[in-house]
Scaffold this active site. Structure first.
Site, PDB file in Angstrom:
ATOM      1  N   TYR A 124      -0.640   1.322   1.215  1.00  0.00           N
ATOM      2  CA  TYR A 124      -0.470   2.742   1.451  1.00  0.00           C
ATOM      3  C   TYR A 124      -0.277   3.501   0.143  1.00  0.00           C
ATOM      4  O   TYR A 124      -0.064   2.907  -0.916  1.00  0.00           O
ATOM      5  CB  TYR A 124       0.696   3.000   2.414  1.00  0.00           C
ATOM      6  CG  TYR A 124       2.084   2.856   1.810  1.00  0.00           C
ATOM      7  CD1 TYR A 124       2.611   1.617   1.481  1.00  0.00           C
ATOM      8  CD2 TYR A 124       2.876   3.986   1.572  1.00  0.00           C
ATOM      9  CE1 TYR A 124       3.892   1.494   0.938  1.00  0.00           C
ATOM     10  CE2 TYR A 124       4.158   3.873   1.037  1.00  0.00           C
ATOM     11  CZ  TYR A 124       4.656   2.629   0.721  1.00  0.00           C
ATOM     12  OH  TYR A 124       5.914   2.512   0.180  1.00  0.00           O
ATOM     13  N   LEU A 128       6.834  -1.810  -8.500  1.00  0.00           N
ATOM     14  CA  LEU A 128       5.664  -0.975  -8.241  1.00  0.00           C
ATOM     15  C   LEU A 128       5.368  -0.147  -9.493  1.00  0.00           C
ATOM     16  O   LEU A 128       6.288   0.371 -10.127  1.00  0.00           O
ATOM     17  CB  LEU A 128       5.936  -0.041  -7.055  1.00  0.00           C
ATOM     18  CG  LEU A 128       4.677   0.723  -6.647  1.00  0.00           C
ATOM     19  CD1 LEU A 128       3.709  -0.175  -5.902  1.00  0.00           C
ATOM     20  CD2 LEU A 128       5.015   1.925  -5.799  1.00  0.00           C
ATOM     21  N   ARG A 138      -4.409   3.621  -8.021  1.00  0.00           N
ATOM     22  CA  ARG A 138      -3.517   2.534  -7.591  1.00  0.00           C
ATOM     23  C   ARG A 138      -3.977   1.971  -6.243  1.00  0.00           C
ATOM     24  O   ARG A 138      -3.859   0.771  -5.990  1.00  0.00           O
ATOM     25  CB  ARG A 138      -2.065   3.005  -7.511  1.00  0.00           C
ATOM     26  CG  ARG A 138      -1.116   1.834  -7.228  1.00  0.00           C
ATOM     27  CD  ARG A 138       0.331   2.224  -7.315  1.00  0.00           C
ATOM     28  NE  ARG A 138       0.649   3.301  -6.391  1.00  0.00           N
ATOM     29  CZ  ARG A 138       1.769   4.015  -6.414  1.00  0.00           C
ATOM     30  NH1 ARG A 138       2.689   3.759  -7.323  1.00  0.00           N
ATOM     31  NH2 ARG A 138       1.978   4.982  -5.545  1.00  0.00           N
ATOM     32  N   ARG A 176      -5.104 -12.022  17.369  1.00  0.00           N
ATOM     33  CA  ARG A 176      -4.156 -12.367  16.311  1.00  0.00           C
ATOM     34  C   ARG A 176      -4.573 -13.685  15.678  1.00  0.00           C
ATOM     35  O   ARG A 176      -4.817 -14.663  16.390  1.00  0.00           O
ATOM     36  CB  ARG A 176      -2.743 -12.473  16.885  1.00  0.00           C
ATOM     37  CG  ARG A 176      -1.682 -12.798  15.838  1.00  0.00           C
ATOM     38  CD  ARG A 176      -0.283 -12.712  16.438  1.00  0.00           C
ATOM     39  NE  ARG A 176       0.742 -12.959  15.427  1.00  0.00           N
ATOM     40  CZ  ARG A 176       1.309 -14.154  15.192  1.00  0.00           C
ATOM     41  NH1 ARG A 176       0.946 -15.213  15.890  1.00  0.00           N
ATOM     42  NH2 ARG A 176       2.222 -14.269  14.252  1.00  0.00           N
TER      43      ARG A 176
HETATM   44  N1  PDD Z   1       7.496   5.078  -2.703  1.00  0.00           N
HETATM   45  N2  PDD Z   1       8.918   1.762  -6.324  1.00  0.00           N
HETATM   46  C1  PDD Z   1       8.825   1.615  -4.982  1.00  0.00           C
HETATM   47  C2  PDD Z   1       9.336   0.352  -4.371  1.00  0.00           C
HETATM   48  C3  PDD Z   1       8.267   2.645  -4.196  1.00  0.00           C
HETATM   49  O1  PDD Z   1       8.167   2.484  -2.869  1.00  0.00           O
HETATM   50  C4  PDD Z   1       7.809   3.836  -4.824  1.00  0.00           C
HETATM   51  C5  PDD Z   1       7.176   4.956  -4.055  1.00  0.00           C
HETATM   52  C6  PDD Z   1       7.944   3.950  -6.225  1.00  0.00           C
HETATM   53  C7  PDD Z   1       7.481   5.173  -6.982  1.00  0.00           C
HETATM   54  O2  PDD Z   1       6.077   5.254  -7.043  1.00  0.00           O
HETATM   55  P1  PDD Z   1       5.333   6.665  -7.140  1.00  0.00           P
HETATM   56  O3  PDD Z   1       5.898   7.364  -8.325  1.00  0.00           O
HETATM   57  O4  PDD Z   1       3.907   6.311  -7.321  1.00  0.00           O
HETATM   58  O5  PDD Z   1       5.618   7.398  -5.861  1.00  0.00           O
HETATM   59  C8  PDD Z   1       8.489   2.887  -6.934  1.00  0.00           C
HETATM   60  C9  PDD Z   1       6.868   6.098  -1.900  1.00  0.00           C
HETATM   61  C10 PDD Z   1       7.140   7.484  -2.346  1.00  0.00           C
HETATM   62  C11 PDD Z   1       7.214   5.855  -0.435  1.00  0.00           C
HETATM   63  O6  PDD Z   1       7.247   4.701  -0.057  1.00  0.00           O
HETATM   64  O7  PDD Z   1       7.422   6.802   0.330  1.00  0.00           O
END
Ligand code: PDD
Length: 288
Positions: free
Chosen positions: A33, A208, A52, A101
């Site tokens: 996602y 991430l 990404r 499944r």
């Molecule tokens: N989450 N680390 C994790 C584990 C995350 O789930 C996210 C983002 C980030 C920050 O990544 P970015 O700057 O690309 O949003 C770091 C999103 C916002 C979510 O799950 O809603």
């Protein structure tokens, strides 16, 4: 009011949107996602999120079911149809519905990846009052899987982490492993500031690769701030002058307390406030 959402080629009222019970995103968390923020009706950092997405899909041997041009057009169409001024666009690509499944991946020539997008309206997203007071975080063991650089929908443990934080009267949790070394927040990247220097964990399979992180580090360096990409511990964070997190939905959000220890003055610090200002200003300018 009902939203218009996008499901596998169709724009539909949310009540009519349906996904098969055999969809691998549902059964196996076999899906990736992205979350892109919207400010003033425009997409923030869209190119970074698309890039990404390509990476996550490639690492899982999945195909992108629409072209990049279509992806952008769908984002814009949903923002327009739902009248989103400030908010988020959620995008999910799943390995699709093989009709039963089975642990083995289906043949991608037989089973097309599924794609779903929806918007979330968040009026005043950039003026979140939490940015004025800062967040309190707790540290919890990082027991997620070993490929946290792939943005999958396996979000059960991060959800549990948020609940643990809530129960402790805090706002969020930071994951730690290897004797108190911080990986990242439940849904954001983590930073500390000491003596004006910004410290954040280096990129690897352990965290991430945040799109907001990349932008913030670029802006910080352009503003002649010193950035160190390395791991730090909870103890080091507790002794820091400031701390903050970044994500597409929170932008730059101050952290003022870690495991009950107040940082610096106990209020959002000047480096954090400045970075938030720069990020919002620059990303609004570059929004599409
Ligand atoms: N989450 N680390 C994790 C584990 C995350 O789930 C996210 C983002 C980030 C920050 O990544 P970015 O700057 O690309 O949003 C770091 C999103 C916002 C979510 O799950 O809603």
């Amino acid at each position: 009011m009902s939203r218009t959402v996008y499901v596998n080629g169709e724009y539909l009222p949310e009540e009519e949107a349906k996904i098969s019970i055999f969809d691998r995103g549902f059964l196996m968390a076999d899906a990736v996602y992205e979350v892109t923020s919207v400010l003033g009706g425009k997409l923030i950092d869209f190119a970074g999120h698309a890039e990404r997405l390509h990476r996550s899909l490639a690492l899982l041997d999945m195909r992108q079911p629409v072209t990049d041009e279509e992806l952008l057009a769908i984002h814009r169409e949903l923002v327009a149809r739902n009248g989103i001024e400030d908010g988020l666009v959620y995008l999910q690509v799943t390995r699709g519905n093989p009709g039963d499944r089975d642990f083995a991946f289906p043949d991608p020539d037989q089973v097309k990846a599924g794609i779903v997008l929806f918007t979330q309206s968040k009026p005043g997203l950039a003026d979140n009052p939490a940015a004025k007071v800062g967040m309190k975080v707790i540290s919890i063991p990082d027991i997620r899987w070993g490929r946290r650089d792939i943005k999958t929908v396996q979000l059960l443990y991060p959800s549990i982490g948020k609940m643990m934080a809530k129960k402790a009267g805090c706002d969020d949790a930071w994951f730690v492993e290897d004797e108190g070394v911080v990986t990242e927040g439940t849904s954001n990247n983590a930073y500390i500031v000491k003596g004006g220097k910004i410290v954040t964990r280096q990129l690897s399979e352990d965290i991430l690769h945040g799109i907001t992180r990349a932008a913030i580090l670029r802006f910080a360096r352009e503003a002649q701030m010193v950035v160190e990409e390395r791991a730090f511990t909870v103890a080091e964070a507790q002794a820091a002058d400031e701390a903050f997190v970044t994500s597409a939905s929170a932008f730059v959000m101050p952290v003022v307390e870690i495991d009950g220890v107040a940082l610096g003055s106990g209020e959002p610090g000047p480096v954090t406030r400045r970075l938030r200002e720069i990020y919002l200003e620059e990303s609004r300018k570059a929004a599409i």
